[in-house]
Design a protein around this motif. Sequence first.
Motif, PDB file in Angstrom:
ATOM      1  N   ILE A   2       0.200   4.947   5.195  1.00  0.00           N
ATOM      2  CA  ILE A   2       1.200   4.499   4.198  1.00  0.00           C
ATOM      3  C   ILE A   2       1.865   5.823   3.651  1.00  0.00           C
ATOM      4  O   ILE A   2       0.774   6.583   3.212  1.00  0.00           O
ATOM      5  CB  ILE A   2       0.806   3.704   3.367  1.00  0.00           C
ATOM      6  N   GLU A   3       3.070   5.877   3.678  1.00  0.00           N
ATOM      7  CA  GLU A   3       3.565   7.026   2.841  1.00  0.00           C
ATOM      8  C   GLU A   3       4.181   6.680   1.380  1.00  0.00           C
ATOM      9  O   GLU A   3       5.076   5.751   1.534  1.00  0.00           O
ATOM     10  CB  GLU A   3       4.723   7.975   3.626  1.00  0.00           C
ATOM     11  N   LEU A   4       3.598   7.218   0.346  1.00  0.00           N
ATOM     12  CA  LEU A   4       4.375   6.545  -0.931  1.00  0.00           C
ATOM     13  C   LEU A   4       5.321   7.294  -1.478  1.00  0.00           C
ATOM     14  O   LEU A   4       5.345   8.658  -1.316  1.00  0.00           O
ATOM     15  CB  LEU A   4       3.176   6.451  -1.850  1.00  0.00           C
ATOM     16  N   LYS A   5       6.339   6.696  -2.009  1.00  0.00           N
ATOM     17  CA  LYS A   5       7.486   7.515  -2.498  1.00  0.00           C
ATOM     18  C   LYS A   5       7.711   6.939  -4.103  1.00  0.00           C
ATOM     19  O   LYS A   5       7.691   5.815  -4.399  1.00  0.00           O
ATOM     20  CB  LYS A   5       8.716   6.839  -1.624  1.00  0.00           C
ATOM     21  N   ALA A   6       7.943   8.121  -4.808  1.00  0.00           N
ATOM     22  CA  ALA A   6       8.236   7.998  -6.139  1.00  0.00           C
ATOM     23  C   ALA A   6       9.665   7.400  -6.539  1.00  0.00           C
ATOM     24  O   ALA A   6      10.541   7.738  -5.728  1.00  0.00           O
ATOM     25  CB  ALA A   6       8.028   9.315  -6.872  1.00  0.00           C
TER      26      ALA A   6
END
Length: 181
Positions: A2-6
């Motif tokens: 999973i790639e978290l994005k602000a």
Amino acid sequence: MIELKAKTACEGLLPKRVGDMRIEEAEAGQITSIALLEGQAAAVDEALMVTHKLSFPKPNRSTGRAGERLIWSGRGQAFLMGAALAADLSGLAAMTDQSDAWAVVRLEGEQGADVLARLVPVDLRPQNFKRGHTVRTLLGHMTVSITRVGDSSFQIMAFRSMAKTLVHELITAMESLGARG
């Protein structure tokens, strides 16, 4: 993986325009809470004047300008907004980074005080609430901070978790007022 994005607090919700009124997310920059320790008000004020050219605000006031502002937030407390705290306040105040804790929006337009009159139990008309004045109050069921930052503009801060509700309440009031005109 999973790639978290602000995301900003109001991402995808703003900007919004109704007639001559506009609401948009404000770029708050860093927000640092400064809570004075007992008997240290003068020392904190001096340190802030030396490093930021800002005085610690009196109750219901703010000092500074766009980009770097101190906003009263309660008894012996203020938010430094827009700049990293440069003063060494160790032993003088308790400091907390609050940058991700707040949704900050800007309401602009000649009818801004009328929009807010539908939502808050405070008289924000220009003759009573001048530029640089600030208040902690309720907007609906949310605790907010409202600061007049221009002749026809307000900065409104609510807890980040209430961003969607804040935007909804403001847009509903703007549309209701706009429907009258």
